[in-house]
Design an enzyme around this catalytic site. Structure first.
Site, mmCIF file in Angstrom:
data_model
loop_
_atom_site.group_PDB
_atom_site.id
_atom_site.type_symbol
_atom_site.label_atom_id
_atom_site.label_comp_id
_atom_site.label_asym_id
_atom_site.label_seq_id
_atom_site.Cartn_x
_atom_site.Cartn_y
_atom_site.Cartn_z
ATOM 1 N N ALA A 196 0.783 -1.133 -0.119
ATOM 2 C CA ALA A 196 0.025 0.065 0.065
ATOM 3 C C ALA A 196 0.964 1.227 0.134
ATOM 4 C CB ALA A 196 -0.921 -0.051 1.210
ATOM 5 N N LEU A 197 1.708 1.444 -1.086
ATOM 6 C CA LEU A 197 2.784 2.224 -0.927
ATOM 7 C C LEU A 197 2.148 3.691 -1.276
ATOM 8 C CD1 LEU A 197 5.506 0.222 -3.033
ATOM 9 C CD2 LEU A 197 5.197 0.376 -0.560
ATOM 10 N N GLN A 202 9.741 1.617 16.228
ATOM 11 C CA GLN A 202 10.086 0.656 15.487
ATOM 12 C C GLN A 202 11.689 0.609 15.040
ATOM 13 O OE1 GLN A 202 7.721 -1.626 12.404
ATOM 14 N NE2 GLN A 202 8.869 -0.066 11.087
ATOM 15 N N LYS A 259 8.268 7.857 11.281
ATOM 16 C CA LYS A 259 7.010 7.936 11.918
ATOM 17 C C LYS A 259 6.965 6.863 12.772
ATOM 18 C CE LYS A 259 3.166 6.376 9.797
ATOM 19 N NZ LYS A 259 2.751 5.518 10.665
ATOM 20 N N HIS A 266 7.114 5.996 1.198
ATOM 21 C CA HIS A 266 7.760 4.837 1.143
ATOM 22 C C HIS A 266 8.657 5.063 -0.289
ATOM 23 C CE1 HIS A 266 4.150 2.562 2.612
ATOM 24 N NE2 HIS A 266 5.180 2.137 3.279
HETATM 25 O O1 PAF Z 1 6.851 -0.630 9.115
HETATM 26 C C1 PAF Z 1 6.422 -1.528 8.341
HETATM 27 O O2 PAF Z 1 5.926 -1.376 7.274
HETATM 28 C C2 PAF Z 1 6.554 -2.965 9.037
HETATM 29 O O3 PAF Z 1 6.555 -2.792 10.568
HETATM 30 C C3 PAF Z 1 7.875 -3.613 8.473
HETATM 31 C C4 PAF Z 1 9.239 -3.053 9.068
HETATM 32 C C5 PAF Z 1 7.970 -3.709 7.095
HETATM 33 C C6 PAF Z 1 7.842 -5.053 9.021
HETATM 34 O O4 PAF Z 1 6.809 -5.701 8.635
#
Ligand code: PAF
Length: 285
Positions: free
Chosen positions: A32-33, A154, A150, A37
Site C-alpha cells: 500500500a505504498l 520501531q 514515523k 515509501h
Molecule cells: O513498518 C512496516 O511497514 C513494517 O513494520 C515492517 C518494518 C515492514 C515489518 O513488517
C-alpha cells in the site's frame, strides 16, 4: 524491475550481485505504498547500487486479526509505483514462504524498548516486527536498510535487533513524509472515512503546538495540554501522548539539553489507529 516471490531465488540472485561487489539497499514495507515509501526508495537509490523493496503483510506483528484482514493490499499499483522510481527488485513472498505452519514470533530482549508506548497497547507487536525483519535481512543481506521515523520506536528497536543478531547492516532512519495538511503519510490513511480524513491533521497540529509549549512547560504539563485538546475533539480519540527520550524511549519527567526528546502520539480516527511523533529540539537540517 525483477519481481520475486521465492526466497531461494531472491537469495541466490542477491548473492550473484554481491559477488560482483554491488551494494544492496533494502526498503522493507507491507505494501500500500505512498510517497513516504517512495522517498525511502529514492534515498536508497542514491547510496546503493541495487535497491530491493520487500512487500509482505506480516501476520505476526498484528495483535488484531481484523486489522490484519483489512490491511490494504494493492500489489499491482505498488509495482507500478516502484517501477516509476527505478526500483531494481521487489521481493513479495507468501506467508507460507516466510513462516512454517504454526510458527510464532521469536521472542527478543529489546532491553525494554518494546515495553514503552506502542508496546503497552500492542502486545507482542515488536517481537513480530523483529522476527520478520531478521528473516528479511537474512534473505536479502542488505548493506543498508531504510525505515521511516514515523515509526520511531520501531526504528530504535530495529537498531537494537541488529545489535542482538549481529547482522551486518546499517540501519538508516528517514524523516517523516507528510501530506500538505500535515497528516503523516501512512498506508492506513486510505482506510479513513471522509470525515476522519478531514479531522486527522489535528494530530500533527497538536504535536506542533506541544512542541512550542515544551519551551516553557514541563513534560507533564504538555501531556495534560494534549490530552485536554483531544478530550474536546468531536471524533478523534487519544490513546496516548508521551514525551520520551529518543535513545531509551523512557518517559521524560523534565526537558533536557543533553537528551534528545520527542513527543509521541497514538490516536483513533474511528477504528483506524494513527501514530505520529515530533522532535522537541531544533533539527539541524
Ligand atoms: O513498518 C512496516 O511497514 C513494517 O513494520 C515492517 C518494518 C515492514 C515489518 O513488517
Amino acid at each position: 524491475m525483477k519481481v520475486f516471490t521465492a526466497r531461494d531465488l531472491t537469495q541466490s540472485h542477491i548473492l550473484d550481485l554481491k559477488n560482483k561487489g554491488l551494494s544492496i539497499g533494502l526498503v522493507p514495507t507491507m505494501g500500500a505504498l505512498h510517497q513516504g515509501h517512495l522517498a525511502l526508495v529514492k534515498q536508497a537509490k542514491q547510496h546503493n547500487d541495487i535497491v530491493i523493496v520487500s512487500i509482505f503483510v506480516n501476520p505476526t506483528q498484528f495483535n488484531n486479526s481484523s486489522d490484519l484482514e483489512k490491511y490494504p493490499r494493492t500489489l499491482e499499483d505498488d509495482l507500478k509505483k516502484l517501477q516509476s522510481v527505478n526500483c531494481d527488485l521487489v521481493f513479495t513472498p507468501t506467508t507460507e514462504e516466510m513462516y512454517d505452519a504454526n510458527e510464532k514470533a521469536e521472542i527478543f530482549d529489546f532491553d525494554g524498548l518494546d515495553k514503552e508506548m506502542e508496546g503497552k497497547f500492542r502486545d507482542n507487536h515488536f517481537n513480530g516486527v523483529g522476527t520478520i525483519v531478521k528473516k528479511l535481512f537474512n534473505i536479502t543481506t542488505p548493506t543498508n536498510a531504510y525505515f521511516g521515523e514515523k515509526d520511531f520506536q520501531q526504528l530504535q528497536i530495529i537498531k537494537k535487533l541488529v545489535e542482538i543478531t549481529q547482522q551486518p547492516v546499517n540501519i538508516i532512519g528517514c524523516t517523516i513524509h507528510r501530506e500538505a495538511d500535515g497528516l503523516a503519510m501512512s498506508s492506513r490513511n486510505t482506510r479513513l472515512s471522509k470525515e476522519h480524513r478531514e479531522s486527522a491533521p489535528f494530530i500533527y497540529e497538536t504535536l506542533t503546538q506541544a512542541k512550542k509549549l515544551a519551551n516553557t512547560s514541563t513534560p507533564s504539563e504538555v501531556e495534560k495540554y494534549v490530552s485536554d485538546k483531544f478530550n474536546n475533539h468531536h471524533n478523534l480519540v487519544l490513546e496516548y501522548f508521551s514525551v520520551a527520550n529518543e535513545n531509551d524511549l523512557k518517559t521524560a519527567t523534565s526537558f533536557s539539553n543533553t537528551q534528545k526528546q520527542r513527543g509521541f502520539i497514538a490516536a483513533f480516527a474511528g477504528e483506524i489507529r494513527l501514530i505520529d511523533n515530533i522532535a522537541l529540539y531544533e533539527l539541524s537540517n
